[in-house]
Design a protein around this motif. Structure first.
Motif, short mmCIF file in Angstrom:
data_model
loop_
_atom_site.label_atom_id
_atom_site.label_comp_id
_atom_site.label_asym_id
_atom_site.label_seq_id
_atom_site.Cartn_x
_atom_site.Cartn_y
_atom_site.Cartn_z
N PHE A 199 -68.93 -56.24 14.88
CA PHE A 199 -68.78 -54.85 15.33
C PHE A 199 -68.16 -54.71 16.72
N VAL A 200 -67.94 -55.82 17.44
CA VAL A 200 -67.29 -55.74 18.76
C VAL A 200 -65.86 -56.25 18.62
N PHE A 201 -64.90 -55.35 18.70
CA PHE A 201 -63.50 -55.75 18.54
C PHE A 201 -62.59 -54.67 19.13
N GLY A 202 -61.34 -55.04 19.35
CA GLY A 202 -60.33 -54.09 19.78
C GLY A 202 -59.31 -53.87 18.67
N GLY A 203 -58.73 -52.68 18.61
CA GLY A 203 -57.67 -52.40 17.66
C GLY A 203 -58.14 -52.20 16.24
N TYR A 204 -57.21 -51.76 15.40
CA TYR A 204 -57.49 -51.53 13.97
C TYR A 204 -56.33 -52.06 13.14
N ARG A 205 -56.57 -52.23 11.82
CA ARG A 205 -55.55 -52.80 10.94
C ARG A 205 -55.47 -52.02 9.62
N PRO A 206 -55.25 -50.70 9.66
CA PRO A 206 -55.26 -49.94 8.40
C PRO A 206 -54.16 -50.36 7.43
N GLU A 207 -52.99 -50.76 7.95
CA GLU A 207 -51.88 -51.10 7.07
C GLU A 207 -52.21 -52.29 6.17
N GLY A 211 -51.14 -61.97 10.91
CA GLY A 211 -51.93 -60.75 10.77
C GLY A 211 -53.39 -61.11 10.65
N GLY A 212 -54.15 -60.25 9.99
CA GLY A 212 -55.57 -60.53 9.78
C GLY A 212 -56.30 -60.70 11.09
N ILE A 213 -57.14 -61.72 11.13
CA ILE A 213 -57.96 -61.99 12.30
C ILE A 213 -57.11 -62.10 13.57
N LEU A 214 -55.95 -62.77 13.45
CA LEU A 214 -55.12 -63.00 14.63
C LEU A 214 -54.60 -61.70 15.22
N SER A 215 -54.37 -60.68 14.40
CA SER A 215 -53.96 -59.38 14.91
C SER A 215 -55.06 -58.76 15.77
N THR A 216 -56.30 -58.86 15.28
CA THR A 216 -57.42 -58.32 16.05
C THR A 216 -57.68 -59.15 17.31
N VAL A 217 -57.42 -60.45 17.24
CA VAL A 217 -57.56 -61.30 18.43
C VAL A 217 -56.67 -60.79 19.55
N GLN A 218 -55.41 -60.46 19.22
CA GLN A 218 -54.48 -59.98 20.24
C GLN A 218 -54.99 -58.69 20.88
N ALA A 219 -55.49 -57.77 20.05
CA ALA A 219 -55.99 -56.49 20.57
C ALA A 219 -57.27 -56.67 21.37
N THR A 220 -58.13 -57.58 20.93
CA THR A 220 -59.41 -57.78 21.62
C THR A 220 -59.20 -58.49 22.95
N ARG A 221 -58.29 -59.45 23.00
CA ARG A 221 -57.99 -60.10 24.28
C ARG A 221 -57.48 -59.10 25.30
N ALA A 222 -56.75 -58.09 24.83
CA ALA A 222 -56.15 -57.11 25.73
C ALA A 222 -57.14 -56.03 26.17
N ALA A 223 -58.29 -55.95 25.50
CA ALA A 223 -59.25 -54.87 25.77
C ALA A 223 -60.21 -55.26 26.90
N ALA A 224 -60.44 -54.33 27.80
CA ALA A 224 -61.43 -54.54 28.86
C ALA A 224 -62.83 -54.46 28.27
N ALA A 225 -63.79 -55.03 28.97
CA ALA A 225 -65.18 -55.02 28.49
C ALA A 225 -65.67 -53.60 28.27
N ALA A 226 -65.32 -52.68 29.18
CA ALA A 226 -65.78 -51.30 29.06
C ALA A 226 -65.25 -50.64 27.79
N GLU A 227 -64.01 -50.94 27.44
CA GLU A 227 -63.42 -50.38 26.22
C GLU A 227 -64.13 -50.93 24.98
N LEU A 228 -64.37 -52.25 24.96
CA LEU A 228 -65.08 -52.87 23.84
C LEU A 228 -66.49 -52.29 23.70
N LYS A 229 -67.13 -52.09 24.83
CA LYS A 229 -68.50 -51.60 24.83
C LYS A 229 -68.59 -50.16 24.31
N SER A 278 -66.53 -48.51 22.23
CA SER A 278 -66.30 -48.42 20.79
C SER A 278 -67.45 -49.04 20.01
N ALA A 279 -68.00 -50.15 20.51
CA ALA A 279 -69.11 -50.80 19.82
C ALA A 279 -70.36 -49.92 19.83
#
Length: 426
Positions: free
Chosen positions: A92-100, A119-137, A139-140
Motif C-alpha cells: 500500500f506504500v507506493f508512488g504513481g499508478y499504472r492504469p494502462e 513496465g510492471g513493478i519497475l514502472s512503480t519503482v521509478q515513481a516511488t524513487r522519485a516520491a518524497a516521504a511526505a508524498e508517500l505517507k 497517499s498511504a
C-alpha cells in the motif's frame, strides 16, 4: 501526530451487548481443515474490554456485575459482532499508478512480458524513487482509511518499490510513522527482492548479494521490518536465490514469507515448507507436493483471489488446501499493478463463488488465520479474554450476510484497541 484522543480512548472501558451473533473465532490459531468452520458463535453475545484488551466475552445474560456508567456502551441488537479483519498481504506504500497496464493485460499481454519491457513493478519503482516521504505517507494514509472503513484493523505492508537501499528504507519508515498516527495496525515486510532493477539486469545473483550484504543489514539495524519476502518466480528470483536470501534474513532474526508459484509452478510452496516460512502467498500454480509441504510444516497459505480475477488467471486451489490440512488466509494484495483494489467485500465474494469456501471459512481466513499469517495470533484475530479489542460490528444479524450481500461493504462500526475508530452511521 496521533489522532486526538486515540491513545487516551484506548484506555477506556467498552461494553458491547445483545449482539445477535458474537463471532468469537476462539480456539487454536491458525485453524486448518474442518476447524476453519468453527467460529464459536455466541447468540445474544456480549463483550467487555479495558485498556484496549478484552476482559470477558459470553452471553449477555451472563454479564458480570459492572457499573455500566463507567463504560462506553454499544447495544448491538440485531447486528453481528466479529473480530477485525487482517489484510495479511498488501503493497500500500507506493508512488504513481499504472492504469494502462490493466488494459494491456485484458488485451492479452502477459504479466511477465510487461515486466520485461520495463513496465510492471519497475514502472512503480521509478515513481516511488522519485516520491518524497511526505508524498508517500499522504497517499498511504488515505488508502489505510479506506481499508479501515471495510473492517481492516491490521494490515501487512510490503516495501519492494525501491529496489535500492534508500527507497526501501523510506517505504518502511513511512509505515512506521503511519503505525503511530492512525488506527490501522501495520505489520512491515521488507520485499527488496520484488524485481531485478535495471542496473542489475542480467546480474540477478549480484543483486541478491547486494540485498544480503547492504540492504538487509540496514533494515535490521533500524528494526523497521518484521518479515522478509521474495518474489520467487520464473524470470525473477529462482528457488536457489530465494532460499539464499531468506536464510540470510532468518539469520538476522527476520521471519520469512514468499510470493510463491503465482505464474509458474516453480516450487515456491515446497521452499516455504523447507524454510518453515510463516506464509506462502498467491499459490495459483502450487502443486500437490507443494500443498503437502505447506500442510506438513504449518505454513499459512495466503490466497489472493482478487489478483487472479484482475489478471484473468485461474484461482488458487483453496478448497484442496483446506481439505489437505493447510491453514488458509485471505488477503487483497492491494498494489498499483496486478490488483489495484483493497476491497475486502470483493475478496469475500470471490472466495465464496470462485474458491468454493464456506462463509465460516472465509471469516476464519480473514481473522485468526490472517493474524497467524502476520505472526500476531497471540494478540489479534479472535474475540476472547486477553486479546486486543479489535472488533467489527455489521449492519446485519449474521456473518452470512458478508457473502449474501455480495460485494457490498456491510461494516457499520470498527473498534481498534477498544476505541470506536469508524462509524458509518456518523
Amino acid at each position: 501526530m496521533t489522532p486526538a484522543g486515540f491513545e487516551q480512548a484506548s484506555n477506556a472501558k467498552i461494553l458491547i451487548k445483545h449482539a445477535s451473533e458474537l463471532v468469537t473465532c476462539a480456539g487454536q490459531a491458525p485453524k486448518k481443515g474442518a476447524s476453519m468452520n468453527d467460529l464459536n458463535i455466541i447468540p445474544d453475545g456480549a463483550l467487555l474490554a479495558e485498556n484496549g484488551i478484552i476482559t470477558w466475552a459470553g452471553a449477555t445474560a451472563e454479564l458480570p456485575a459492572i457499573d455500566e456508567t463507567q463504560y462506553t456502551v454499544i447495544d448491538a441488537g440485531g447486528r453481528c459482532v466479529l473480530p477485525g479483519f487482517v489484510d495479511s498481504h498488501t503493497h500500500f506504500v507506493f508512488g504513481g499508478y499504472r492504469p494502462e497496464e490493466f488494459f494491456w493485460r485484458l488485451n492479452g499481454t502477459p504479466y511477465l512480458e510487461i515486466l520485461s519491457r520495463g513496465g510492471g513493478i519497475l514502472s512503480t519503482v521509478q515513481a516511488t524513487r522519485a516520491a518524497a516521504a511526505a508524498e508517500l505517507k499522504q497517499s498511504a494514509a488515505k488508502r489505510l482509511a479506506e481499508m479501515l472503513s471495510m473492517g481492516v484493523t491490521t494490515v501487512e505492508g510490503k516495501s519492494g518499490y525501491g529496489l535500492d537501499c534508500d527507497t526501501e528504507l523510506r517505504q518502511l519508515s513511512v509505515m512506521g510513522e503511519l503505525n503511530q498516527e492512525q488506527p490501522v495496525e501495520i505489520v512491515p515486510t521488507f520485499l527488496g527482492a520484488h524485481a531485478v532493477p535495471p542496473d542489475y539486469k542480467g546480474k540477478t545473483d549480484e543483486y541478491v548479494e547486494y540485498i544480503i550484504n547492504q540492504v538487509l543489514p540496514a533494515v535490521t539495524k533500524q528494526g523497521i521490518a518484521e518479515f522478509c519476502d521474495v518474489f520467487c518466480e520464473q524470470g525473477v528470483f529462482s528457488i536457489d536465490q530465494s532460499r539464499k536470501l531468506l536464510q540470510a534474513a532468518q539469520n538476522l532474526g527476520m521471519k520469512a514469507k514468499l510470493h510463491a508459484d503465482e505464474i509458474v509452478a516453480l516450487g515456491g510452496a515446497e521452499l516455504a515448507g523447507e524454510l518453515k516460512a510463516v506464509s506462502a502467498d498467491h499459490l495459483l500454480q502450487a502443486t500437490d507436493a507443494g500443498i503437502a509441504a505447506l500442510a506438513e510444516n504449518g505454513v499459512v497459505a495466503t490466497v489472493l483471489p482478487a489478483t487472479a480475477f484482475c489478471l484473468r488467471e485461474s484461482y488458487a486451489r483453496a478448497r484442496t488446501m483446506i481439505d489437505s490440512g493447510v491453514p488458509v488466509a485471505l488477503a487483497t494484495d492491494f498494489n498499483p499493478g496486478s490488483c489495484f483494489t483493497q476491497s475486502i467485500p470483493m475478496v469475500i465474494a470471490l472466495a465464496a463463488i470462485q474458491l468454493k469456501m464456506t462463509a465460516a471459512e472465509i471469516v476464519t481466513a480473514l481473522t485468526c488465520n490472517g493474524a497467524a499469517a502476520v505472526g500476531r495470533q497471540d494478540k489479534i484475530g479472535s474475540l476472547e479474554r486477553g486479546k486486543q479489542a479489535d472488533i467489527i460490528i455489521l449492519d446485519y444479524p449474521s456473518h452470512l450476510f458478508l457473502v449474501y450481500n455480495a460485494g457490498m461493504n456491510i461494516v457499520d462500526k470498527v473498534i481498534k484497541k477498544g476505541q470506536v475508530v469508524f462509524s458509518k452511521s456518523k
